[in-house]
Scaffold this active site. Sequence first.
Site, PDB file in Angstrom:
ATOM      1  N   LYS A 131     -10.665  -4.988  -1.463  1.00 13.62           N
ATOM      2  CA  LYS A 131     -11.420  -4.077  -1.774  1.00 13.62           C
ATOM      3  C   LYS A 131     -10.739  -2.835  -2.267  1.00 13.62           C
ATOM      4  O   LYS A 131     -11.289  -2.065  -3.185  1.00 13.62           O
ATOM      5  CB  LYS A 131     -11.840  -3.458  -0.404  1.00 13.62           C
ATOM      6  N   LYS A 142       0.879  -1.227   0.215  1.00 12.98           N
ATOM      7  CA  LYS A 142       0.250  -0.175   0.048  1.00 12.98           C
ATOM      8  C   LYS A 142       0.730   1.280  -0.051  1.00 12.98           C
ATOM      9  O   LYS A 142       0.515   2.453  -0.594  1.00 12.98           O
ATOM     10  CB  LYS A 142      -1.048  -0.108   1.178  1.00 12.98           C
ATOM     11  N   LYS A 181      -4.834 -11.391  -4.392  1.00 16.14           N
ATOM     12  CA  LYS A 181      -5.955 -11.687  -3.528  1.00 16.14           C
ATOM     13  C   LYS A 181      -6.879 -10.764  -4.075  1.00 16.14           C
ATOM     14  O   LYS A 181      -6.641  -9.598  -4.575  1.00 16.14           O
ATOM     15  CB  LYS A 181      -5.694 -11.830  -2.004  1.00 16.14           C
TER      16      LYS A 181
HETATM   17  P1  TYM Z   1     -10.310  -6.440   5.461  1.00 21.23           P
HETATM   18  O1  TYM Z   1     -11.377  -5.241   5.806  1.00 21.23           O
HETATM   19  O2  TYM Z   1      -9.246  -6.389   4.236  1.00 21.23           O
HETATM   20  O3  TYM Z   1     -11.194  -7.875   5.512  1.00 21.23           O
HETATM   21  C1  TYM Z   1     -12.117  -8.092   6.473  1.00 21.23           C
HETATM   22  C2  TYM Z   1     -11.993  -9.573   6.524  1.00 21.23           C
HETATM   23  O4  TYM Z   1     -11.952 -10.436   5.335  1.00 21.23           O
HETATM   24  C3  TYM Z   1     -10.945 -11.089   4.917  1.00 21.23           C
HETATM   25  N1  TYM Z   1     -10.607 -11.199   3.500  1.00 21.23           N
HETATM   26  C4  TYM Z   1     -10.631 -12.084   2.656  1.00 21.23           C
HETATM   27  N2  TYM Z   1     -10.859 -13.624   2.839  1.00 21.23           N
HETATM   28  C5  TYM Z   1     -10.539 -14.233   1.770  1.00 21.23           C
HETATM   29  N3  TYM Z   1     -10.142 -13.819   0.491  1.00 21.23           N
HETATM   30  C6  TYM Z   1      -9.990 -12.638   0.335  1.00 21.23           C
HETATM   31  N4  TYM Z   1      -9.625 -12.341  -0.907  1.00 21.23           N
HETATM   32  C7  TYM Z   1     -10.235 -11.524   1.446  1.00 21.23           C
HETATM   33  N5  TYM Z   1     -10.323 -10.263   1.452  1.00 21.23           N
HETATM   34  C8  TYM Z   1     -10.330 -10.119   2.783  1.00 21.23           C
HETATM   35  C9  TYM Z   1      -9.857 -10.565   5.675  1.00 21.23           C
HETATM   36  O5  TYM Z   1      -8.746 -11.799   6.089  1.00 21.23           O
HETATM   37  C10 TYM Z   1     -10.373 -10.320   7.054  1.00 21.23           C
HETATM   38  O6  TYM Z   1     -10.684 -11.409   7.799  1.00 21.23           O
HETATM   39  N6  TYM Z   1      -6.749  -5.491   8.949  1.00 21.23           N
HETATM   40  C11 TYM Z   1      -8.026  -6.141   8.831  1.00 21.23           C
HETATM   41  C12 TYM Z   1      -9.132  -5.502   9.557  1.00 21.23           C
HETATM   42  C13 TYM Z   1      -8.929  -5.550  11.122  1.00 21.23           C
HETATM   43  C14 TYM Z   1      -8.982  -6.773  12.010  1.00 21.23           C
HETATM   44  C15 TYM Z   1      -8.669  -6.424  13.098  1.00 21.23           C
HETATM   45  C16 TYM Z   1      -9.220  -7.978  11.626  1.00 21.23           C
HETATM   46  C17 TYM Z   1      -8.788  -4.432  11.902  1.00 21.23           C
HETATM   47  N7  TYM Z   1      -8.499  -4.773  13.254  1.00 21.23           N
HETATM   48  C18 TYM Z   1      -8.603  -7.006  14.357  1.00 21.23           C
HETATM   49  C19 TYM Z   1      -9.304  -8.976  12.652  1.00 21.23           C
HETATM   50  C20 TYM Z   1      -8.872  -8.476  13.920  1.00 21.23           C
HETATM   51  C21 TYM Z   1      -8.608  -5.783   7.338  1.00 21.23           C
HETATM   52  O7  TYM Z   1      -8.031  -5.009   6.648  1.00 21.23           O
HETATM   53  O8  TYM Z   1      -9.390  -6.818   6.930  1.00 21.23           O
END
Ligand code: TYM
Length: 322
Positions: free
Chosen positions: A193, A109, A190
């Site tokens: 978003k 990023k 992957k």
């Molecule tokens: P985020 O918002 O990108 O995604 C939310 C959840 O979706 C999962 N995910 C995926 N799983 C499978 N294939 C994909 N292509 C895919 N893209 C996203 C992510 O693994 C996630 O579980 N940093 C985190 C948000 C966060 C968080 C936390 C998560 C902030 N604090 C504490 C767990 C615990 C994030 O950006 O997820």
Amino acid sequence: MRVFSGIQPSGPAHLGNYLGAFRQWVDVQSPDAFYCVVDLHALTLEIAPDVLRAQTTDLLATLMASGLDPEICTIFIQSQVPYHAQLSWLLECVATSGELSRMTAFKEKSQRQEGYRVGLLTYPVLMAADILLYETEEVPVGDDQRQHLELTRDVAEKFNHRFGETFRLPVGTQPKVAARVMDLQEPTRKMSKSISSPLGKLYMFDSPADIEKKIAKAVTDNDGEVRFDWIKKPGVSNLLEIYSSLSGETPQQVASRYTRYGELKSDLAELIIKTLAPLKQRRDELLESPEDLYRVAARGADKAAAVAGAVYRRAATAMGLT
Ligand code: TYM
């Protein structure tokens, strides 16, 4: 079992979020599970204030439409519980720039933002704070969050070592299939978003016509054989894995039923549409009364703050704050 997980309101939820995260969240929901829309994390991206607010509302509705029940678990918005930002600062004084600049998500990023914002570097520290505040045992996430989970454990261990036993060490859990749903146009990265192209990501609430189009145009390969092989056939394997995650079969079982990509794709599009249609209807109904969503979130924030406040105070006291 104490569970915590979160999603950034940086865009509407896509199929990767649903298969990789939300379905696990629903499976393990209980009065001991906390799910959070992490709006502070979304500030690390270029995002207009009204868009951020609308996406936060949309995700509250999406989570409930996916099966999270606020009568069973706690659903809340990160910025409504101030301990997240507060603990993050304390942990920033424990984590090092070396460990943060090694994070893959940061490297990817930061290349896209000239003079990247500091929040992008410290992002995983805020995530560690999210998790540690709830004495979390399990963090159901997709595969892409593994490195952030390791960092969370490292920071917690370092803190405990220096200031005395304060935090419980969490583990991440991933689903058996679809832990990493790939971009439909670039199946070696992957589905994301913020990074995937419009055709590369399939939103949970895309129209049936868009779902059909995006699956039909998904990149495959030229050898024409339906086989599950991530190394040689990432595009086809991604479709098979999505299919398997929705139908409950193994990817190999799905593959054995098809000889042509076209048939696999049209059946898959139909399966996705059929699975998501009732969720879309529920989400649209929920969005008709945002005040109810915000009541749920406010109640969730109160419950969350009661847990997080005690842990925050323990950490602050351990560090010598008065
Ligand atoms: P985020 O918002 O990108 O995604 C939310 C959840 O979706 C999962 N995910 C995926 N799983 C499978 N294939 C994909 N292509 C895919 N893209 C996203 C992510 O693994 C996630 O579980 N940093 C985190 C948000 C966060 C968080 C936390 C998560 C902030 N604090 C504490 C767990 C615990 C994030 O950006 O997820």
